[in-house]
Design an enzyme around this catalytic site. Sequence first.
Site, PDB file in Angstrom:
ATOM      1  N   LYS A   9       0.829  -1.210   0.000  1.00 31.88           N
ATOM      2  CA  LYS A   9       0.000   0.000   0.000  1.00 31.88           C
ATOM      3  C   LYS A   9       0.863   1.261   0.000  1.00 31.88           C
ATOM      4  O   LYS A   9       0.652   2.174  -0.791  1.00 31.88           O
ATOM      5  CB  LYS A   9      -0.935   0.027   1.229  1.00 31.88           C
ATOM      6  CG  LYS A   9      -1.859  -1.169   1.328  1.00 31.88           C
ATOM      7  CD  LYS A   9      -2.760  -1.079   2.556  1.00 31.88           C
ATOM      8  CE  LYS A   9      -2.036  -1.075   3.884  1.00 31.88           C
ATOM      9  NZ  LYS A   9      -1.275  -2.297   4.193  1.00 31.88           N
ATOM     10  N   ARG A  27      -9.649   1.391   8.536  1.00 23.98           N
ATOM     11  CA  ARG A  27      -9.258   0.012   8.829  1.00 23.98           C
ATOM     12  C   ARG A  27     -10.345  -0.733   9.591  1.00 23.98           C
ATOM     13  O   ARG A  27     -10.141  -1.898   9.935  1.00 23.98           O
ATOM     14  CB  ARG A  27      -8.012   0.060   9.720  1.00 23.98           C
ATOM     15  CG  ARG A  27      -6.768  -0.475   9.077  1.00 23.98           C
ATOM     16  CD  ARG A  27      -5.661  -0.112  10.039  1.00 23.98           C
ATOM     17  NE  ARG A  27      -4.514  -0.907   9.894  1.00 23.98           N
ATOM     18  CZ  ARG A  27      -3.388  -0.469   9.336  1.00 23.98           C
ATOM     19  NH1 ARG A  27      -3.310   0.710   8.805  1.00 23.98           N
ATOM     20  NH2 ARG A  27      -2.338  -1.248   9.307  1.00 23.98           N
ATOM     21  N   ARG A  31      11.967  -5.388   4.889  1.00 23.12           N
ATOM     22  CA  ARG A  31      11.666  -3.974   4.604  1.00 23.12           C
ATOM     23  C   ARG A  31      12.617  -3.031   5.349  1.00 23.12           C
ATOM     24  O   ARG A  31      12.934  -3.216   6.511  1.00 23.12           O
ATOM     25  CB  ARG A  31      10.229  -3.650   5.031  1.00 23.12           C
ATOM     26  CG  ARG A  31       9.967  -2.143   5.011  1.00 23.12           C
ATOM     27  CD  ARG A  31       8.525  -1.811   5.037  1.00 23.12           C
ATOM     28  NE  ARG A  31       7.841  -2.238   6.240  1.00 23.12           N
ATOM     29  CZ  ARG A  31       6.526  -2.098   6.415  1.00 23.12           C
ATOM     30  NH1 ARG A  31       5.785  -1.559   5.467  1.00 23.12           N
ATOM     31  NH2 ARG A  31       5.959  -2.514   7.527  1.00 23.12           N
ATOM     32  N   ARG A  40      11.379  -1.260  11.032  1.00 20.46           N
ATOM     33  CA  ARG A  40      10.323  -0.912  11.984  1.00 20.46           C
ATOM     34  C   ARG A  40      10.240  -1.938  13.104  1.00 20.46           C
ATOM     35  O   ARG A  40      10.374  -3.132  12.861  1.00 20.46           O
ATOM     36  CB  ARG A  40       8.974  -0.840  11.226  1.00 20.46           C
ATOM     37  CG  ARG A  40       8.755   0.498  10.583  1.00 20.46           C
ATOM     38  CD  ARG A  40       7.577   0.542   9.652  1.00 20.46           C
ATOM     39  NE  ARG A  40       6.348  -0.092  10.119  1.00 20.46           N
ATOM     40  CZ  ARG A  40       5.214  -0.106   9.419  1.00 20.46           C
ATOM     41  NH1 ARG A  40       5.162   0.499   8.231  1.00 20.46           N
ATOM     42  NH2 ARG A  40       4.148  -0.712   9.879  1.00 20.46           N
ATOM     43  N   ARG A  55      -0.245  -8.784  13.433  1.00 24.64           N
ATOM     44  CA  ARG A  55      -0.840  -7.716  12.613  1.00 24.64           C
ATOM     45  C   ARG A  55      -1.714  -8.311  11.506  1.00 24.64           C
ATOM     46  O   ARG A  55      -2.764  -7.776  11.177  1.00 24.64           O
ATOM     47  CB  ARG A  55       0.266  -6.838  12.003  1.00 24.64           C
ATOM     48  CG  ARG A  55       0.809  -5.818  12.992  1.00 24.64           C
ATOM     49  CD  ARG A  55       2.114  -5.217  12.536  1.00 24.64           C
ATOM     50  NE  ARG A  55       2.063  -4.589  11.247  1.00 24.64           N
ATOM     51  CZ  ARG A  55       3.121  -4.399  10.460  1.00 24.64           C
ATOM     52  NH1 ARG A  55       4.321  -4.801  10.848  1.00 24.64           N
ATOM     53  NH2 ARG A  55       2.989  -3.807   9.313  1.00 24.64           N
TER      54      ARG A  55
HETATM   55  P1  AP5 Z   1       4.872  -1.584   1.837  1.00 25.06           P
HETATM   56  O1  AP5 Z   1       4.519  -0.794   0.631  1.00 25.06           O
HETATM   57  O2  AP5 Z   1       5.603  -0.899   2.934  1.00 25.06           O
HETATM   58  O3  AP5 Z   1       3.582  -2.355   2.402  1.00 25.06           O
HETATM   59  P2  AP5 Z   1       2.313  -1.816   3.174  1.00 25.06           P
HETATM   60  O4  AP5 Z   1       1.125  -2.495   2.583  1.00 25.06           O
HETATM   61  O5  AP5 Z   1       2.300  -0.313   3.189  1.00 25.06           O
HETATM   62  O6  AP5 Z   1       2.600  -2.430   4.588  1.00 25.06           O
HETATM   63  P3  AP5 Z   1       2.581  -1.790   6.062  1.00 25.06           P
HETATM   64  O7  AP5 Z   1       3.237  -2.796   6.948  1.00 25.06           O
HETATM   65  O8  AP5 Z   1       3.153  -0.410   6.086  1.00 25.06           O
HETATM   66  O9  AP5 Z   1       1.074  -1.740   6.318  1.00 25.06           O
HETATM   67  P4  AP5 Z   1       0.399  -1.724   7.640  1.00 25.06           P
HETATM   68  O10 AP5 Z   1      -0.964  -1.449   7.173  1.00 25.06           O
HETATM   69  O11 AP5 Z   1       0.557  -2.902   8.498  1.00 25.06           O
HETATM   70  O12 AP5 Z   1       1.197  -0.602   8.486  1.00 25.06           O
HETATM   71  P5  AP5 Z   1       0.821   0.890   8.857  1.00 25.06           P
HETATM   72  O13 AP5 Z   1       2.058   1.663   8.841  1.00 25.06           O
HETATM   73  O14 AP5 Z   1      -0.353   1.359   8.075  1.00 25.06           O
HETATM   74  O15 AP5 Z   1       5.716  -2.852   1.321  1.00 25.06           O
HETATM   75  C1  AP5 Z   1       6.250  -3.789   2.254  1.00 25.06           C
HETATM   76  C2  AP5 Z   1       7.616  -4.290   1.754  1.00 25.06           C
HETATM   77  O16 AP5 Z   1       7.426  -5.028   0.546  1.00 25.06           O
HETATM   78  C3  AP5 Z   1       8.605  -3.168   1.381  1.00 25.06           C
HETATM   79  O17 AP5 Z   1       9.890  -3.598   1.723  1.00 25.06           O
HETATM   80  C4  AP5 Z   1       8.467  -3.022  -0.151  1.00 25.06           C
HETATM   81  O18 AP5 Z   1       9.669  -2.574  -0.755  1.00 25.06           O
HETATM   82  C5  AP5 Z   1       8.128  -4.452  -0.554  1.00 25.06           C
HETATM   83  N1  AP5 Z   1       7.189  -4.512  -1.686  1.00 25.06           N
HETATM   84  C6  AP5 Z   1       6.080  -3.734  -1.877  1.00 25.06           C
HETATM   85  N2  AP5 Z   1       5.438  -4.128  -3.000  1.00 25.06           N
HETATM   86  C7  AP5 Z   1       6.144  -5.185  -3.501  1.00 25.06           C
HETATM   87  C8  AP5 Z   1       5.979  -6.028  -4.647  1.00 25.06           C
HETATM   88  N3  AP5 Z   1       4.949  -5.873  -5.488  1.00 25.06           N
HETATM   89  N4  AP5 Z   1       6.897  -7.012  -4.857  1.00 25.06           N
HETATM   90  C9  AP5 Z   1       7.944  -7.172  -4.007  1.00 25.06           C
HETATM   91  N5  AP5 Z   1       8.161  -6.396  -2.913  1.00 25.06           N
HETATM   92  C10 AP5 Z   1       7.260  -5.422  -2.659  1.00 25.06           C
HETATM   93  O19 AP5 Z   1       0.295   0.708  10.345  1.00 25.06           O
HETATM   94  C11 AP5 Z   1       1.179   0.392  11.403  1.00 25.06           C
HETATM   95  C12 AP5 Z   1       0.391   0.359  12.713  1.00 25.06           C
HETATM   96  O20 AP5 Z   1      -0.195   1.665  12.981  1.00 25.06           O
HETATM   97  C13 AP5 Z   1      -0.808  -0.600  12.754  1.00 25.06           C
HETATM   98  O21 AP5 Z   1      -0.406  -1.916  13.081  1.00 25.06           O
HETATM   99  C14 AP5 Z   1      -1.683   0.048  13.835  1.00 25.06           C
HETATM  100  O22 AP5 Z   1      -1.172  -0.215  15.116  1.00 25.06           O
HETATM  101  C15 AP5 Z   1      -1.487   1.538  13.564  1.00 25.06           C
HETATM  102  N6  AP5 Z   1      -2.481   2.054  12.615  1.00 25.06           N
HETATM  103  C16 AP5 Z   1      -2.235   2.557  11.383  1.00 25.06           C
HETATM  104  N7  AP5 Z   1      -3.378   2.935  10.792  1.00 25.06           N
HETATM  105  C17 AP5 Z   1      -4.374   2.665  11.663  1.00 25.06           C
HETATM  106  C18 AP5 Z   1      -5.780   2.799  11.613  1.00 25.06           C
HETATM  107  N8  AP5 Z   1      -6.402   3.295  10.537  1.00 25.06           N
HETATM  108  N9  AP5 Z   1      -6.496   2.416  12.690  1.00 25.06           N
HETATM  109  C19 AP5 Z   1      -5.901   1.950  13.799  1.00 25.06           C
HETATM  110  N10 AP5 Z   1      -4.563   1.759  13.904  1.00 25.06           N
HETATM  111  C20 AP5 Z   1      -3.810   2.113  12.833  1.00 25.06           C
END
Ligand code: AP5
Length: 222
Positions: A15, A90, A129, A163, A174
């Site tokens: 994402k 979410r 990552r 991270r 997660r």
């Molecule tokens: P990346 O693009 O970073 O993946 P992502 O889907 O963004 O994954 P996240 O882990 O950031 O999502 P998340 O939703 O768990 O975390 P968030 O920060 O929102 O890609 C991942 C890796 O794969 C990278 O190394 C990239 O290079 C590689 N990659 C990408 N695409 C690829 C491909 N096609 N092929 C190969 N490699 C690829 O949330 C973190 C925490 O914050 C949550 O756990 C929660 O505690 C809190 N939080 C955030 N938002 C909310 C909310 N709305 N409500 C409540 N709590 C929340």
Amino acid sequence: MPTYIVLLGPPGAGKGTQAKVLAEKFGLPHISSGDIFRENIKNNTELGKLAQTYIHQGELVPDDLTIEMIRDRFSRPDCDNGAILDGFPRTPAQADALCKMLKGFNGKVDLVPFISAPQNVLIKRLAGRWTCRAMGGHVYHDKFNPPKQVGFCDIDGSELYQRDDDKAETVTHRIEVYLKQTTPLIDYYKERGVLVQINGFAPIEEVSKQLLSALGKPVEGK
Ligand code: AP5
């Protein structure tokens, strides 16, 4: 009319990686709830202190805190023409709140690309990552998207870090939290006719092409 795109998908689906591509193509801000929480934790704000334990344990931050944070972000002028939302909403309560907020700006959720990939792939992606320390951290992967110089961001030269919540046991939790609390949004947006399926188990450029084509933007090289 402003344009709002919500990227939905499990942790590691890509994402954040794809939100950056779309933000550039559409000239819209990339709003990542995770990045805003991490920035608050880094700056030791009240919100950061409240959110820290949830994030560290891989739990969702409570809806009321998260919704207020996004409402505040939307009040900035760079959101006047819309936004690319990554990680918000979410839960169904967050999705309802978003719908109400956008009505206030004469907007609505226009499209929800749902990016999916198998669980074993998500785990490998998160384990490898590396994120840049600058705000809105650029994202790399030690195998799938390596930086030119190990440990440093290609774009702004900032240090790369892993991270805390990318530890294997937290990642597994997660994903469980995603399956329980976020997957109801697939039907929520399907019923509203805005969900589009994207195969996230493809190289990064290929996923970008699928997204741009779903969003009606010409794909370079075609
Ligand atoms: P990346 O693009 O970073 O993946 P992502 O889907 O963004 O994954 P996240 O882990 O950031 O999502 P998340 O939703 O768990 O975390 P968030 O920060 O929102 O890609 C991942 C890796 O794969 C990278 O190394 C990239 O290079 C590689 N990659 C990408 N695409 C690829 C491909 N096609 N092929 C190969 N490699 C690829 O949330 C973190 C925490 O914050 C949550 O756990 C929660 O505690 C809190 N939080 C955030 N938002 C909310 C909310 N709305 N409500 C409540 N709590 C929340």
